[in-house]
Design a protein around this motif. Structure first.
Motif, short mmCIF file in Angstrom:
data_model
loop_
_atom_site.label_atom_id
_atom_site.label_comp_id
_atom_site.label_asym_id
_atom_site.label_seq_id
_atom_site.Cartn_x
_atom_site.Cartn_y
_atom_site.Cartn_z
N SER A 51 9.76 -8.20 -15.51
CA SER A 51 8.56 -7.37 -15.58
C SER A 51 7.82 -7.71 -16.86
O SER A 51 8.42 -8.15 -17.83
CB SER A 51 8.92 -5.90 -15.57
N ASP A 91 5.68 -5.70 -18.68
CA ASP A 91 5.28 -4.62 -19.56
C ASP A 91 3.79 -4.70 -19.89
O ASP A 91 3.38 -4.55 -21.04
CB ASP A 91 6.09 -4.63 -20.85
N ASP A 118 4.87 1.28 -24.39
CA ASP A 118 4.73 -0.03 -25.04
C ASP A 118 4.13 -1.03 -24.07
O ASP A 118 4.33 -2.22 -24.19
CB ASP A 118 6.03 -0.52 -25.65
N MET A 119 3.38 -0.49 -23.13
CA MET A 119 2.64 -1.35 -22.21
C MET A 119 1.47 -2.00 -22.94
O MET A 119 0.84 -1.40 -23.79
CB MET A 119 2.05 -0.49 -21.10
N ARG A 148 10.54 1.35 -8.24
CA ARG A 148 11.90 0.98 -8.60
C ARG A 148 12.89 2.03 -8.15
O ARG A 148 13.89 1.74 -7.51
CB ARG A 148 12.01 0.86 -10.12
N PRO A 166 10.96 2.39 -24.29
CA PRO A 166 10.72 1.37 -23.28
C PRO A 166 10.06 2.01 -22.09
O PRO A 166 10.40 3.13 -21.72
CB PRO A 166 12.12 0.86 -22.93
N ALA A 167 9.15 1.30 -21.52
CA ALA A 167 8.37 1.97 -20.47
C ALA A 167 8.75 1.53 -19.08
O ALA A 167 9.02 2.33 -18.22
CB ALA A 167 6.91 1.70 -20.71
N ALA A 168 8.77 0.26 -18.85
CA ALA A 168 9.14 -0.17 -17.51
C ALA A 168 10.13 -1.31 -17.64
O ALA A 168 9.82 -2.35 -18.20
CB ALA A 168 7.93 -0.61 -16.73
N ARG A 169 11.30 -1.10 -17.16
CA ARG A 169 12.24 -2.19 -17.13
C ARG A 169 12.93 -2.16 -15.79
O ARG A 169 12.56 -1.46 -14.89
CB ARG A 169 13.25 -2.05 -18.27
N GLY A 170 14.00 -2.87 -15.76
CA GLY A 170 14.71 -2.86 -14.49
C GLY A 170 14.43 -4.13 -13.75
O GLY A 170 13.59 -4.93 -14.14
#
Lengths: 351, 351
Positions: A70, A72, A106-107, A326, B2-6
């Motif tokens: 991803s 971010d 933190d996008m 997700r 952290p905003a989007a992970r996975g």
DNA sequence: GAAAGCAGTGGGAGCGCTCCCATTCGTGCG
DNA sequence: CGCACGAATGGGAGCGCTCCCACTGCTTTC
């Protein structure tokens, strides 16, 4: 056309590995701390955080993106229309909202101005290659294929403003119909007898809604005189021309509702040229509450949209879509992804 | 946070490896073709390009960034001032220029609004971690430490507008002094006797220059009456207040040069409140040629800056700095990195 | 008291690319 | 005719991270 490549841009800064070493833990553990995983003991967490602080560690975004798949980052896509105008204040406001809402994340915000078919194709590839995790689409025309295209490639997207009444893509819109209705009711309430309107380009749903609001208000007042309609294109010049046509058709009109402030500014000029006093002879109402409204003489009564809030709402919705995808795969929560924000009348001296 | 992970965002799309396989060449060769290296035979090049087209290959930016150490992205940093105004049209224009110039590049544009100390620190870290290859700084205050900070960490940067006369950081500016001088000369040429000015915040170099231009024009006309100076803050409200102070000090003034259109709009209101006719009793000139200028009544004479062109020039300069750093290390070509674009007077009915 | 859990951890295996060091040719030269 | 050298190419070694599996000690459970 590769633009800048070649060996590295500068001193790289500390890596996760170094942080881990300094904290006396493994790479995995350090990663867990940095990403806020709960599966870490308090002692270890503190040690890693200390190491991060001492070394001034900042995660390498590229590595993270590569490993996690991803980016971010979300893209704000702005089609820069043919007429190149794209109501500027609208844009700035949206941007402010988006940026505000993104600040706690933190996008990254990627800005993409699309100005021609080439640019559109470039962006399509971008999205297809998953170079961003989500897309915000601003100022979409009714026939714009981009939203569906994004859906097809599974890219979360939110658009500002519907393209049609039963828009299926997630959107944030403002209540154009009610806003227009308020404006025209106001005009009627002030005793105006012949209320005309200058619409936006009628291939845009928002423009259509504002026209519907105009008709609706007239109908509710038991006055089916909704034939004084001329189409503009959201530009000053267009407003000017439309107003001239209206005056030609009905010299006796005493009120005009313009579907944008900028067009109202154009209409104002046409009225002045025709020697009509505002608001004594003709009352004028706009839409948007943009900067020009306050600077016109007399200041323009207009309909305010909560544009900054729309920007914020778009981001919240997009973030939700992104994590949602997700966490619950394809569970059909369908809906909740349509938001219509209220509009309000701002009374000034032009009416 | 952290905003989007996975795990990954979607179907990954073809990789270089696959393209290479399809073209029947090695990974390295495929890479060479894609990056336009000359060390490839014509036959091979064609084969790879065909494979790219067939597979719809788009390079993975994250991987490229990680391997090459450069991000192929520049940041446009906009400090969102306390007063939150940040002359909007200015911003849109710059953006348009930047975006246009970047369109032929495969650089990404990252937008960063900095609104407080926290945001500033966050950005500093970003830059230090080399998350972008270059920075465009817009609307920098005289005491802003960011430019020097960026220089210290070796991050190429270009600012819009100098912070002082001997700015050492690369910049693109417009000729504020000459523009102001033109405006005031124009006023004098129209027979005005008592010319006042509303300045911008005097800790900004641009505001200072415009004031200097005012004085210079007066001096050149042999009229040292440059005492009718009031400081504004580039906001409408500030212009309004400054105009009131001027009227109080010198009720007989017959011309005002405002250092921005927005302040001129404020001044216009104060003049109207005071019952002064524009331009009959008092001539008004602004600066910027922004949208409000055209919409004021009467339309505002103003000084035009080539803002879009400034945006484009900034990008060109930055790109130059970025490649320059690679190709000739530290050879001191110092200079060429200061650009001052001309301004021009736009005459309308307010003067 | 042994089996089974589980919190906490370390580190291998890539992610897709660029860089660069071989390696393979073909050609020009002595 | 053999050697050297450059052009063209293949592919290994990472870039710094996340994911995940394996492993360690404990505590819990029957």
């Amino acid at each position: 056309m590769p633009a800048a490549r070649g060996g590295g841009t500068g001193k790289p800064g500390p890596t996760l590995e170094q942080v881990a070493a300094r904290a006396g833990v493994g790479r995995g553990t350090a990663s867990r701390v940095i990403n806020g995983s709960p599966r870490v003991s308090e002692r270890t967490r503190a040690a890693v955080q200390a190491a991060v602080a001492e070394l001034g560690y900042v995660p390498n975004r590229a590595a993270r993106a590569l490993a996690a798949g991803s980016m971010d980052a979300i893209a704000l896509v702005v089609p820069e229309q043919e007429n190149r105008l794209f109501a500027e204040p609208y844009f700035s406001e949206i941007l402010r909202g988006v940026s505000t809402e993104l600040a706690d994340t933190d996008m990254q915000l990627l800005l993409t101005l699309i100005r021609d078919e080439r640019g559109r194709e470039r962006f399509r590839q971008y999205a297809a290659a998953h170079r961003v995790d989500g897309v915000l689409l601003v100022s979409v025309h009714g026939d714009d294929p981009l939203p569906d295209l994004l859906r097809d490639i599974g890219m979360p997207a939110v658009i500002s403003g519907r393209r049609s009444h039963d828009e299926h893509v997630p959107y944030v819109d403002s209540d154009n119909l009610l806003g227009a209705q308020l404006a025209v009711e106001h005009l009627i309430g002030r005793g105006r007898r012949k209320v005309a309107t200058v619409t936006g380009p009628l291939d845009m749903y928002a423009a259509r809604c504002r026209l519907d609001g105009y008709h609706e208000a007239l109908r509710a007042a038991g006055r089916p005189d909704g034939h004084l309609v001329e189409e503009g294109d959201f530009t000053e010049e267009g407003g000017h021309r439309a107003m001239r046509r209206l005056l030609e058709r009905e010299p006796g009109l005493d009120a005009v509702f313009c579907a944008s402030d900028v067009m109202a500014a154009g209409a104002r000029i046409a009225l002045r040229e025709a020697g009509r006093e505002v608001p004594d002879e003709v009352a004028l109402v706009g839409f948007d509450d943009s900067a020009v409204a306050r600077h016109m003489d007399p200041p323009l009564t207009t309909v305010r949209q909560p544009i900054e809030e729309m920007g914020r709402a778009m981001v919240r919705m997009l973030l939700g879509l992104m994590t949602g995808r997700r966490e619950r795969a394809v569970r059909d929560t369908a809906g909740q992804h349509h938001l219509v924000l209220p509009t309000e009348l701002v009374r000034r001296r032009s009416s």
